[in-house]
Every structure is written in C-alpha cells, then in structure tokens.
Design a protein around this motif. Structure first.
Motif, PDB file in Angstrom:
ATOM      1  N   LEU A 165       0.792  -1.228   0.000  1.00 16.35           N
ATOM      2  CA  LEU A 165       0.000   0.000   0.000  1.00 16.35           C
ATOM      3  C   LEU A 165       0.825   1.279   0.000  1.00 16.35           C
ATOM      4  O   LEU A 165       0.267   2.363   0.053  1.00 16.35           O
ATOM      5  CB  LEU A 165      -0.952   0.064   1.205  1.00 16.35           C
ATOM      6  CG  LEU A 165      -2.050  -0.971   1.268  1.00 16.35           C
ATOM      7  CD1 LEU A 165      -2.781  -0.870   2.598  1.00 16.35           C
ATOM      8  CD2 LEU A 165      -3.025  -0.782   0.140  1.00 16.35           C
TER       9      LEU A 165
ATOM     10  N   SER B  46      -8.887  -2.012   1.434  1.00 13.55           N
ATOM     11  CA  SER B  46      -7.709  -1.803   0.597  1.00 13.55           C
ATOM     12  C   SER B  46      -7.207  -3.112  -0.005  1.00 13.55           C
ATOM     13  O   SER B  46      -6.815  -3.162  -1.170  1.00 13.55           O
ATOM     14  CB  SER B  46      -6.584  -1.160   1.405  1.00 13.55           C
ATOM     15  OG  SER B  46      -6.990   0.085   1.871  1.00 13.55           O
TER      16      SER B  46
ATOM     17  N   PHE C  58      -7.041   5.237  -2.626  1.00 12.67           N
ATOM     18  CA  PHE C  58      -6.319   5.105  -1.363  1.00 12.67           C
ATOM     19  C   PHE C  58      -6.338   6.410  -0.570  1.00 12.67           C
ATOM     20  O   PHE C  58      -6.388   6.386   0.656  1.00 12.67           O
ATOM     21  CB  PHE C  58      -4.890   4.610  -1.583  1.00 12.67           C
ATOM     22  CG  PHE C  58      -4.823   3.156  -1.945  1.00 12.67           C
ATOM     23  CD1 PHE C  58      -5.592   2.212  -1.292  1.00 12.67           C
ATOM     24  CD2 PHE C  58      -4.003   2.725  -2.965  1.00 12.67           C
ATOM     25  CE1 PHE C  58      -5.552   0.874  -1.627  1.00 12.67           C
ATOM     26  CE2 PHE C  58      -3.945   1.390  -3.312  1.00 12.67           C
ATOM     27  CZ  PHE C  58      -4.721   0.457  -2.640  1.00 12.67           C
TER      28      PHE C  58
END
Length: 184
Positions: free
Chosen positions: A51, A89, A117
């Motif tokens: 991420l 996510s 995000f």
C-alpha cells in the motif's frame, strides 16, 4: 531509471529477496525484484511495504529489474491503522492483481488507484466511514474504469473468488456494522 509506483503485492523468493508487484504511472502493472529486503538490517524493507506509494530507481538484472534506493512518498498512515480500511484496501489490491494485465499503461487506472487510497485514508482518519458502502462503490468504479458494466460479476472476471472480499465482510461484521448480503 526512476519510477513511482504503488505496491500491490510481495512474493518472497530465495532467502532474503522478494518480487514486488507494483502499479506504476509510467508502465502499468510491473514486477520488480527487491534484493536482500527480508534481511533484518534492510533499509528498504519499510519503504517497500504493501500500500505504499514509492519512488525508486531500477537497474537491469538477469530476470526482473532490481529496485534500488526506494523511498516512500505516501504511506497512508490512517488507512493502515484501520482494520476495516485495510480490509477494503486489500480487496482493491486483489482486484488489481487479478484483473489488470502486466505492462499496459492506463492513466485512468493509475488515477483511480491513487485517488481511492487517498479517499480510504481520509475515511479512516474521520473514523466514521461506512466501509460496506465504500467497498461497493469501489467495486462499481473499478468496473467502470476498466470498461465493464456495473452489474458484471467480479469473481467471474477474475476466474475465482476474492479472498480479500470475504475477509472484509468478516471484519466489517465483527466491527458491528450491519452488512446486507448484496452490498458487496
């Protein structure tokens, strides 16, 4: 050569190396090698976390290009401190892993991923997010960005089930949110 990317997936290889699957702005989904990143003394390990939005240099190796001098541009800290946000996510990461082909640059997909995000991070920061609705919306948006009808079955496209979606449902249910069966 320098590039910026969002880390989608990491695959351990050999004793201390990993393959890092990224979505780059320049060339779409690509796989790179991170040498010695699993060593306890590795300075790049935290930069190449899932991420993360990172900037790094590449050198050519025998197989995949090798990542050097990586640093984080954005790690979305609020998102990473929210279990429901992480679950949402991971669903998005799995969609990109299963549905997006390697080496095909798509500016709309890049914008979608980076924007999504940022939205997730803001929702986690406010701590009052409706995660089932956020996941359902992301599902419809990714289908639209990829050119599919919003009624298209994601699992059918991916030729398999999304384990991250099952995980997200469990997390959200445990978090006391009511989740209609057809919301996701």
């Amino acid at each position: 050569m320098r590039t910026q990317a969002i880390i989608l997936k990491k695959i351990p290889i050999r004793e201390y190396d990993e393959l890092v699957v990224c979505y780059t702005q320049d060339s779409g989904k690509e796989t790179f090698q991170a040498k010695s990143v699993l060593r306890p003394t590795s300075k790049q390990a935290s930069h190449l976390d899932l991420l993360n939005f990172v900037d790094f240099s590449l050198v050519h190796g025998n197989g995949h290009p090798i990542i050097t001098s990586a640093y984080v541009l954005n790690s979305w800290p609020h998102l990473k401190s929210s279990l429901a946000g992480l679950a949402a996510s991971y669903f998005l990461l799995e969609c990109f892993d299963k549905l997006v082909f390697d080496g095909q640059r798509d500016e709309k997909l890049w914008d979608f991923l980076a924007t999504q995000f940022a939205k997730y991070n803001d929702s986690a920061r406010l701590n009052n997010a409706n995660w089932p609705q956020i996941i359902a919306s992301a599902k419809n948006e990714i289908l639209a960005v990829m050119g599919y009808d919003s009624g298209t079955d994601l699992a059918g496209l991916a030729d398999g089930h999304f384990k991250s979606l099952q995980f997200a449902k469990k997390v959200i249910r445990l978090s006391q949110w009511s989740l209609p069966n057809n919301a996701l």
